[in-house]
Design an enzyme around this catalytic site. Structure first.
Site, mmCIF file in Angstrom:
data_model
loop_
_atom_site.group_PDB
_atom_site.id
_atom_site.type_symbol
_atom_site.label_atom_id
_atom_site.label_comp_id
_atom_site.label_asym_id
_atom_site.label_seq_id
_atom_site.Cartn_x
_atom_site.Cartn_y
_atom_site.Cartn_z
ATOM 1 N N ASN A 188 0.803 -1.234 0.000
ATOM 2 C CA ASN A 188 0.000 0.000 0.000
ATOM 3 C C ASN A 188 0.832 1.278 0.000
ATOM 4 O O ASN A 188 0.300 2.359 -0.246
ATOM 5 C CB ASN A 188 -0.997 0.001 1.164
ATOM 6 C CG ASN A 188 -2.142 -0.945 0.889
ATOM 7 O OD1 ASN A 188 -2.926 -0.740 -0.028
ATOM 8 N ND2 ASN A 188 -2.210 -2.032 1.642
ATOM 9 N N ARG B 286 -5.397 -7.155 6.149
ATOM 10 C CA ARG B 286 -6.356 -6.282 6.826
ATOM 11 C C ARG B 286 -7.755 -6.863 6.729
ATOM 12 O O ARG B 286 -8.111 -7.440 5.713
ATOM 13 C CB ARG B 286 -6.344 -4.899 6.178
ATOM 14 C CG ARG B 286 -5.935 -3.794 7.113
ATOM 15 C CD ARG B 286 -5.930 -2.438 6.430
ATOM 16 N NE ARG B 286 -5.405 -2.441 5.083
ATOM 17 C CZ ARG B 286 -6.066 -1.934 4.046
ATOM 18 N NH1 ARG B 286 -7.266 -1.412 4.199
ATOM 19 N NH2 ARG B 286 -5.521 -1.942 2.839
ATOM 20 N N HIS C 193 11.953 -4.780 10.391
ATOM 21 C CA HIS C 193 12.369 -3.381 10.506
ATOM 22 C C HIS C 193 13.069 -3.254 11.860
ATOM 23 O O HIS C 193 12.465 -3.530 12.895
ATOM 24 C CB HIS C 193 11.152 -2.452 10.496
ATOM 25 C CG HIS C 193 10.530 -2.268 9.147
ATOM 26 N ND1 HIS C 193 10.015 -3.300 8.416
ATOM 27 C CD2 HIS C 193 10.358 -1.147 8.397
ATOM 28 C CE1 HIS C 193 9.537 -2.825 7.271
ATOM 29 N NE2 HIS C 193 9.728 -1.528 7.234
ATOM 30 N N GLU D 200 14.893 1.783 13.345
ATOM 31 C CA GLU D 200 14.473 2.840 12.418
ATOM 32 C C GLU D 200 14.525 4.189 13.108
ATOM 33 O O GLU D 200 14.672 5.220 12.469
ATOM 34 C CB GLU D 200 13.010 2.592 12.046
ATOM 35 C CG GLU D 200 12.772 2.124 10.666
ATOM 36 C CD GLU D 200 11.275 1.986 10.409
ATOM 37 O OE1 GLU D 200 10.604 1.246 11.152
ATOM 38 O OE2 GLU D 200 10.801 2.615 9.464
HETATM 39 P P1 5GP Z 1 0.583 -2.394 3.676
HETATM 40 O O1 5GP Z 1 1.157 -3.320 4.698
HETATM 41 O O2 5GP Z 1 -0.764 -1.879 4.072
HETATM 42 O O3 5GP Z 1 0.572 -2.988 2.302
HETATM 43 O O4 5GP Z 1 1.579 -1.157 3.540
HETATM 44 C C1 5GP Z 1 1.567 -0.040 4.410
HETATM 45 C C2 5GP Z 1 2.065 -0.419 5.787
HETATM 46 O O5 5GP Z 1 3.439 -0.788 5.714
HETATM 47 C C3 5GP Z 1 2.045 0.721 6.795
HETATM 48 O O6 5GP Z 1 0.790 0.843 7.407
HETATM 49 C C4 5GP Z 1 3.139 0.320 7.782
HETATM 50 O O7 5GP Z 1 2.648 -0.620 8.710
HETATM 51 C C5 5GP Z 1 4.138 -0.368 6.882
HETATM 52 N N1 5GP Z 1 5.223 0.539 6.455
HETATM 53 C C6 5GP Z 1 5.370 1.137 5.259
HETATM 54 N N2 5GP Z 1 6.493 1.877 5.227
HETATM 55 C C7 5GP Z 1 7.077 1.748 6.420
HETATM 56 C C8 5GP Z 1 8.275 2.261 6.995
HETATM 57 O O8 5GP Z 1 9.045 3.028 6.394
HETATM 58 N N3 5GP Z 1 8.537 1.871 8.277
HETATM 59 C C9 5GP Z 1 7.732 1.032 8.971
HETATM 60 N N4 5GP Z 1 8.100 0.695 10.209
HETATM 61 N N5 5GP Z 1 6.603 0.545 8.463
HETATM 62 C C10 5GP Z 1 6.271 0.890 7.209
#
Ligand code: 5GP
Length: 342
Positions: free
Chosen positions: A17, A98, A197, A200
């Site tokens: 996302n 989700r 991660h 960070e």
């Molecule tokens: P999704 O998992 O919904 O496909 O992608 C978005 C999610 O990835 C965010 O809500 C967050 O949990 C995680 N995310 C995206 N970029 C980062 C980042 O730079 N650092 C961290 N810790 N989480 C991230």
């Protein structure tokens, strides 16, 4: 520069996302005009910066736009096609399953839908090999983490090798890794690879020390591991001893302000040491970038020759979760990966 676009690339750190492009956001906004969402709420343009907190609010906006199976299918297909168009030949995509009560979306259908999109791209002949990592959002705590691992386990056992590992992400200022450790240990024991991660933000030293004992198979960011930025030699030694590759995302860290400028990015520290350092996008949509641009930025910032860049890109495949045969085809102007070891 055409060199960077034509370079066959490997992307190992991409959140689904966060990777949604301007064009796809446009289609999503058209589907949900009542949300009154505008582009400047979903992407951080060049020259703009945000706090970490603001970045995490951007993801919430995108999640509002992507809340049905149809949305997820379109987003996943578009993202895979866009990476392929940028010359990415191997992609490990990650996403947090989700559940959306009002649209009937379940976590299982979420993952199934992403995998269906990946398979359709393959069927369409898109020139990219894709694998999936199931993500744990750290802010959801112990139980959800364990549920997520069980879901990932089911998919690893029942599908065609597409689910290869687990990601730990989400707001680094929320929650503590110790609460997630049992889930991560279980994942590791059942054969899921771990991309975590780590460090960070500066306050995560103790957590990082703990999670490094697993040890993880790859580290996302690891911005504050080394002593010059408040980390420690002990942490660096643990990473080096276990030869844990780092996934490094230059633009993401500069725009999210955990790194003051490109030239001070910790890529330099790890790359100079000869430690496996993989250039990645993180969130190509949110941070308005692509992998070619990230390689070019690394090259111009740190004075890498085309040969250095080529080597960096070729070595990235060694950090992929499935083991690859090191066989490269020389039939085109650029060699590329040929076979996946089963
Ligand atoms: P999704 O998992 O919904 O496909 O992608 C978005 C999610 O990835 C965010 O809500 C967050 O949990 C995680 N995310 C995206 N970029 C980062 C980042 O730079 N650092 C961290 N810790 N989480 C991230």
């Amino acid at each position: 520069d055409i060199f960077y676009r034509e370079l066959p690339k490997v992307e190992l750190h991409a959140h689904l996302n966060g990777s949604v492009s301007f064009q796809t956001i446009e289609k999503l906004i058209a589907r949900k005009p009542h949300l009154n969402i505008e582009h400047n709420m979903t992407a951080i343009r060049n020259g703009q910066r945000r706090t970490m907190d603001e970045c995490f609010r951007v993801f919430k906006v995108i999640h509002q736009l992507v809340d049905t199976e149809e949305d997820i299918f379109m987003v996943a297909k578009d993202v895979v096609n866009e990476f392929a168009a940028d010359g990415v030949k191997y992609l490990e995509l990650r996403s947090t399953p989700r559940e959306e009560i009002k649209t009937g979306l379940t976590k299982r259908r979420y993952v199934e839908t992403v995998l269906e999109a990946v398979k359709q791209c393959k069927g369409d002949g898109v020139d990219i090999d894709v694998r999936f990592l199931v993500a744990i959002d750290r802010r959801n705590g112990t139980e959800v983490a364990m549920e997520t691992v069980k879901l990932a386990e089911d998919f690893m056992l029942s599908t065609d090798g597409l689910v290869v590992g687990l990601d730990l992400s989400g707001d680094p200022t929320v929650g503590h890794g110790r609460d997630l450790l049992p889930a991560l240990v279980r994942a590791k024991n059942c054969g899921l690879k771990l991309a975590l991660h780590l460090s960070e933000v500066p306050s995560q030293l103790e957590e990082t020390e703990l999670l490094l004992t697993l040890p993880p198979d790859r580290i996302g960011h690891g911005t504050f591991l080394h002593p010059d930025v408040g980390g420690s030699q002990t942490l660096v030694d643990a990473v080096v001893k276990n030869n844990i590759p780092l996934e490094l995302c230059l633009t993401s860290n500069v725009k999210g302000q955990t790194v003051p400028c490109y030239s001070e990015h910790h890529f330099k520290f790890w790359y100079q040491m000869g430690h496996p350092s993989v250039i990645c996008t993180d969130d190509k949509g949110v941070f308005s970038t692509d992998l070619s641009q990230e390689y070019e930025l690394a090259a111009t910032t740190f004075g890498l020759s085309h040969e250095d860049v080529w080597k960096l890109s070729q070595q990235a495949i060694d950090s992929a979760f499935p083991a690859f045969f090191k066989t490269w085809s020389h039939s085109s102007s650029f060699p590329r990966i040929l076979y996946l070891k089963q």
